[in-house]
Design a protein around this motif. Structure first.
Motif, PDB file in Angstrom:
ATOM      1  N   GLU A   1     -10.983  14.731 -37.240  1.00 33.10           N
ATOM      2  CA  GLU A   1     -12.227  15.122 -37.915  1.00 33.10           C
ATOM      3  C   GLU A   1     -12.679  14.064 -38.906  1.00 33.10           C
ATOM      4  N   ARG A   2     -11.717  13.423 -39.579  1.00 31.93           N
ATOM      5  CA  ARG A   2     -12.076  12.358 -40.519  1.00 31.93           C
ATOM      6  C   ARG A   2     -12.872  11.266 -39.814  1.00 31.93           C
ATOM      7  N   TYR A   3     -12.402  10.807 -38.669  1.00 28.77           N
ATOM      8  CA  TYR A   3     -13.075   9.707 -37.972  1.00 28.77           C
ATOM      9  C   TYR A   3     -14.269  10.186 -37.158  1.00 28.77           C
ATOM     10  N   ALA A   4     -14.292  11.438 -36.787  1.00 34.11           N
ATOM     11  CA  ALA A   4     -15.473  11.994 -36.104  1.00 34.11           C
ATOM     12  C   ALA A   4     -16.661  12.047 -37.059  1.00 34.11           C
ATOM     13  N   ASN A   5     -16.387  12.208 -38.342  1.00 36.85           N
ATOM     14  CA  ASN A   5     -17.460  12.354 -39.333  1.00 36.85           C
ATOM     15  C   ASN A   5     -17.692  11.116 -40.200  1.00 36.85           C
ATOM     16  N   LEU A   6     -16.819  10.129 -40.120  1.00 38.23           N
ATOM     17  CA  LEU A   6     -16.874   8.978 -41.023  1.00 38.23           C
ATOM     18  C   LEU A   6     -18.202   8.231 -40.975  1.00 38.23           C
ATOM     19  N   SER A   7     -18.775   8.046 -39.809  1.00 35.20           N
ATOM     20  CA  SER A   7     -19.992   7.238 -39.696  1.00 35.20           C
ATOM     21  C   SER A   7     -21.266   8.063 -39.557  1.00 35.20           C
ATOM     22  N   LYS A   8     -21.155   9.361 -39.648  1.00 36.34           N
ATOM     23  CA  LYS A   8     -22.347  10.212 -39.537  1.00 36.34           C
ATOM     24  C   LYS A   8     -23.267  10.015 -40.739  1.00 36.34           C
ATOM     25  N   GLY A   9     -24.560  10.015 -40.470  1.00 34.14           N
ATOM     26  CA  GLY A   9     -25.538   9.932 -41.546  1.00 34.14           C
ATOM     27  C   GLY A   9     -25.888   8.516 -41.979  1.00 34.14           C
ATOM     28  N   TYR A  10     -25.316   7.519 -41.339  1.00 33.94           N
ATOM     29  CA  TYR A  10     -25.617   6.131 -41.695  1.00 33.94           C
ATOM     30  C   TYR A  10     -26.664   5.559 -40.753  1.00 33.94           C
ATOM     31  N   ASP A  11     -27.513   4.682 -41.297  1.00 32.02           N
ATOM     32  CA  ASP A  11     -28.516   3.998 -40.488  1.00 32.02           C
ATOM     33  C   ASP A  11     -27.922   2.799 -39.763  1.00 32.02           C
ATOM     34  N   MET A  12     -26.907   2.192 -40.372  1.00 31.72           N
ATOM     35  CA  MET A  12     -26.343   0.966 -39.834  1.00 31.72           C
ATOM     36  C   MET A  12     -24.865   0.896 -40.187  1.00 31.72           C
ATOM     37  N   ILE A  13     -24.065   0.426 -39.234  1.00 28.49           N
ATOM     38  CA  ILE A  13     -22.634   0.227 -39.464  1.00 28.49           C
ATOM     39  C   ILE A  13     -22.345  -1.255 -39.285  1.00 28.49           C
ATOM     40  N   SER A  14     -21.595  -1.813 -40.211  1.00 28.90           N
ATOM     41  CA  SER A  14     -21.191  -3.206 -40.142  1.00 28.90           C
ATOM     42  C   SER A  14     -19.691  -3.259 -39.951  1.00 28.90           C
ATOM     43  N   GLY A  15     -19.241  -4.106 -39.031  1.00 29.60           N
ATOM     44  CA  GLY A  15     -17.807  -4.240 -38.826  1.00 29.60           C
ATOM     45  C   GLY A  15     -17.464  -5.316 -37.825  1.00 29.60           C
ATOM     46  N   MET A  16     -16.193  -5.631 -37.738  1.00 29.06           N
ATOM     47  CA  MET A  16     -15.691  -6.635 -36.798  1.00 29.06           C
ATOM     48  C   MET A  16     -15.882  -6.161 -35.365  1.00 29.06           C
ATOM     49  N   ILE A  17     -16.031  -7.125 -34.467  1.00 31.95           N
ATOM     50  CA  ILE A  17     -16.053  -6.822 -33.040  1.00 31.95           C
ATOM     51  C   ILE A  17     -14.612  -6.592 -32.609  1.00 31.95           C
ATOM     52  N   ALA A  18     -14.375  -5.511 -31.885  1.00 34.79           N
ATOM     53  CA  ALA A  18     -13.043  -5.240 -31.342  1.00 34.79           C
ATOM     54  C   ALA A  18     -13.042  -5.718 -29.895  1.00 34.79           C
ATOM     55  N   ASN A  19     -12.192  -6.694 -29.595  1.00 29.34           N
ATOM     56  CA  ASN A  19     -12.170  -7.160 -28.212  1.00 29.34           C
ATOM     57  C   ASN A  19     -11.494  -6.118 -27.325  1.00 29.34           C
ATOM     58  N   ASP A  20     -11.460  -6.352 -26.030  1.00 28.50           N
ATOM     59  CA  ASP A  20     -10.977  -5.347 -25.091  1.00 28.50           C
ATOM     60  C   ASP A  20      -9.544  -4.895 -25.348  1.00 28.50           C
ATOM     61  N   ARG A  21      -8.702  -5.765 -25.855  1.00 29.96           N
ATOM     62  CA  ARG A  21      -7.315  -5.385 -26.126  1.00 29.96           C
ATOM     63  C   ARG A  21      -7.111  -5.000 -27.588  1.00 29.96           C
ATOM     64  N   MET A  22      -8.176  -4.964 -28.348  1.00 28.46           N
ATOM     65  CA  MET A  22      -8.117  -4.567 -29.750  1.00 28.46           C
ATOM     66  C   MET A  22      -7.047  -5.362 -30.499  1.00 28.46           C
ATOM     67  N   VAL A  23      -7.136  -6.690 -30.410  1.00 27.49           N
ATOM     68  CA  VAL A  23      -6.159  -7.570 -31.045  1.00 27.49           C
ATOM     69  C   VAL A  23      -6.028  -7.274 -32.528  1.00 27.49           C
ATOM     70  N   MET A  24      -7.151  -7.118 -33.214  1.00 24.95           N
ATOM     71  CA  MET A  24      -7.093  -6.845 -34.652  1.00 24.95           C
ATOM     72  C   MET A  24      -6.371  -5.525 -34.902  1.00 24.95           C
ATOM     73  N   ALA A  25      -6.658  -4.507 -34.101  1.00 27.12           N
ATOM     74  CA  ALA A  25      -5.984  -3.221 -34.264  1.00 27.12           C
ATOM     75  C   ALA A  25      -4.485  -3.367 -34.025  1.00 27.12           C
ATOM     76  N   ASN A  26      -4.124  -4.181 -33.054  1.00 27.19           N
ATOM     77  CA  ASN A  26      -2.714  -4.424 -32.780  1.00 27.19           C
ATOM     78  C   ASN A  26      -2.041  -5.066 -33.990  1.00 27.19           C
ATOM     79  N   GLU A  27      -2.717  -6.014 -34.633  1.00 28.16           N
ATOM     80  CA  GLU A  27      -2.167  -6.638 -35.838  1.00 28.16           C
ATOM     81  C   GLU A  27      -2.014  -5.608 -36.955  1.00 28.16           C
ATOM     82  N   ILE A  28      -2.972  -4.712 -37.063  1.00 30.90           N
ATOM     83  CA  ILE A  28      -2.892  -3.662 -38.074  1.00 30.90           C
ATOM     84  C   ILE A  28      -1.692  -2.754 -37.793  1.00 30.90           C
TER      85      ILE A  28
END
Length: 149
Positions: free
Chosen positions: A103-130
């Protein structure tokens, strides 16, 4: 995805690559499971937009100057929240639906006009590092989510 650097006048130049051009009003017609959900994805790097469309004969690149001053912006720094928001929008959290974390992530971006963030490649390399940072050595983010850890 939208990536930007704010400046004093809050005007930013963004680029959008289209495989066949835009016909009619701009609308969030992207795939269902993109990094930040269905939307109109743009970036500050013209070359990155070009790489997505370079093999399409009818491709078009669009340049937009956007006034950010009246927009509600969500700036997602690369980290655990960013990785889990991307995982949610990619449909990788369905196995934990109806939980607080879902629910936290389902609602985190609701109500925003624009979201800024890193591009996640197909294997989510950054997520893997995290995940490695959180003692999840050697396993890809999608695998960790599938096992519900």
């Amino acid at each position: 995805m939208i990536a930007y650097e704010r400046n004093n006048d809050e005007i930013v130049t963004l680029y959008h690559g289209s495989k066949s051009g835009i016909h009619g009003a701009i609308a969030p017609l992207s795939r269902e499971h993109c990094d930040f959900g269905k939307g109109f994805y743009m970036g500050t790097d013209r070359n990155q937009s070009l790489t997505l469309i370079c093999n399409y004969p009818k491709a078009k690149i669009y340049t937009l100057n956007v006034d950010l001053s009246q927009l509600k912006l969500l700036d997602m720094e690369a980290g655990l929240d960013w990785a889990l928001l991307v995982a949610y929008h990619r449909g990788k959290m369905e196995s934990i639906k109806n939980t607080k974390i879902y629910e936290r992530y389902a609602n985190l971006s609701k109500g925003y006009d624009m979201i800024s963030g890193m591009i996640a490649n197909d294997r989510m390399v950054m997520a893997n590092e995290i995940c490695r940072k959180y003692r999840r050595e050697g396993r890809f983010f999608d695998e960790i989510l599938e096992e519900g850890e």
